[in-house]
Enzyme design. Structure first.
Site, short mmCIF file in Angstrom:
data_model
loop_
_atom_site.label_atom_id
_atom_site.label_comp_id
_atom_site.label_asym_id
_atom_site.label_seq_id
_atom_site.Cartn_x
_atom_site.Cartn_y
_atom_site.Cartn_z
N ALA A 71 -1.40 2.05 -3.82
CA ALA A 71 -2.57 1.72 -4.65
C ALA A 71 -3.01 2.93 -5.47
CB ALA A 71 -3.72 1.25 -3.77
N GLY A 112 1.41 1.07 -0.01
CA GLY A 112 1.68 -0.23 -0.61
C GLY A 112 3.00 -0.29 -1.32
N GLU A 115 5.37 -1.13 1.30
CA GLU A 115 5.15 -2.52 1.69
C GLU A 115 5.76 -3.49 0.67
OE1 GLU A 115 1.21 -2.96 4.19
OE2 GLU A 115 0.83 -1.68 2.45
N GLU A 135 -1.21 5.32 5.86
CA GLU A 135 -2.60 4.84 5.89
C GLU A 135 -3.40 5.39 7.08
OE1 GLU A 135 -0.58 1.96 3.15
OE2 GLU A 135 -0.05 3.08 4.96
#
Length: 261
Positions: A71, A112, A115, A135
């Site tokens: 992000a 992300g 991911e 994270e």
């Protein structure tokens, strides 16, 4: 090369190479971190992959330094979200396309970004790759499916260590763990991924999509319900034009001409 949107410097680039749709994240100044406009453009690209009958396989790539570092925190602080309703992070993680999607990774795929790679069906990576879910080092969890998909790709102890420490996997280790399909020289991930996509695209489209669905569904263990789904998919394929074409091509010793129906 074609692009989504009319910006002078679009953040998502699209290119069709024969039957392959190449989707490239184009925000090198922030290591391809995902902001809201980029996530929406990616969602449109994956919708096109599924709806465009002229393409059969997708490749998702970044740049030479980073696939994506997750992000864009500056955009998040400004009130933007890299999540697309119904599609998830980057327009991908909650609802990947029906057609096969290959991640081509150079350098960083973190948070992300990793991911998103895990939401792809195959990963081709260069030896410069660094994969991780950092994270927990920021007081968060990987909430775009990474903690759910990672144990299906890696041994439990490795997945748990990555999840709890935020440590990265690099170089030959990702190949040793079978997390990637191919490990290639720096600068070669995209071309190698496109070559792999082209091999997949030669096969019957409906069969490829059905096979992808069953392999993904079976990742948590085969069940009686899933066997029923398998049998239903096979029954549908047996009535398709493509299965008749595949048999005819075999008998006539020629390449099949798939119609995707």
């Amino acid at each position: 090369m074609s692009t989504d949107g009319g910006d002078a410097d679009p953040t998502v680039l699209l290119e069709v190479r024969d039957d392959v749709l190449v989707v490239s994240i184009n925000r090198p100044e922030v290591l391809n971190a995902i902001d809201q406009p980029t996530a929406e453009l990616l969602a449109h690209a994956f919708t096109r992959l599924d709806e465009d009958d002229t393409v059969r396989v997708g490749v998702l790539s970044g740049g030479p330094k980073a696939f994506s570092t997750g992000a864009d925190l500056h955009a998040v602080a400004a009130g933007q979200s890299p999540m697309v309703p119904g599609r998830g992070f980057g327009g991908l993680t909650e609802r990947p396309p029906r057609k096969p999607l290959i991640a081509a990774i150079e350098g960083y795929a973190l948070g992300g970004g990793f991911e998103m790679a895990l939401a792809c069906d195959l990963i081709v990576a260069s030896r410069t790759v660094q994969l991780g879910l950092p994270e927990v080092t920021r007081g968060l969890i990987a909430s775009a499916g990474g903690l759910l998909r990672l144990p299906t790709r890696l041994p439990h102890s490795v997945a748990m260590r990555m999840a709890l420490t935020g440590e990265r996997l690099t170089g030959e280790r990702v190949l040793d763990l079978h997390l990637v399909s191919e490990l290639v020289d720096p600068g070669c991930a995209l071309e190698s991924a496109v070559a792999l996509a082209a091999r997949i695209a030669k096969n019957a489209p409906l069969s490829v999509q059905a096979s992808k669905h069953l392999v993904n569904a079976a990742a948590d263990g085969m069940t009686d319900d899933l066997l029923g789904v398998q049998n239903e998919l096979q029954a549908r394929l047996l009535t398709s034009r493509d299965v008749a074409e595949g048999i005819a091509a075999f008998k006539e010793r020629r390449p099949p001409r798939w119609q995707g129906r």
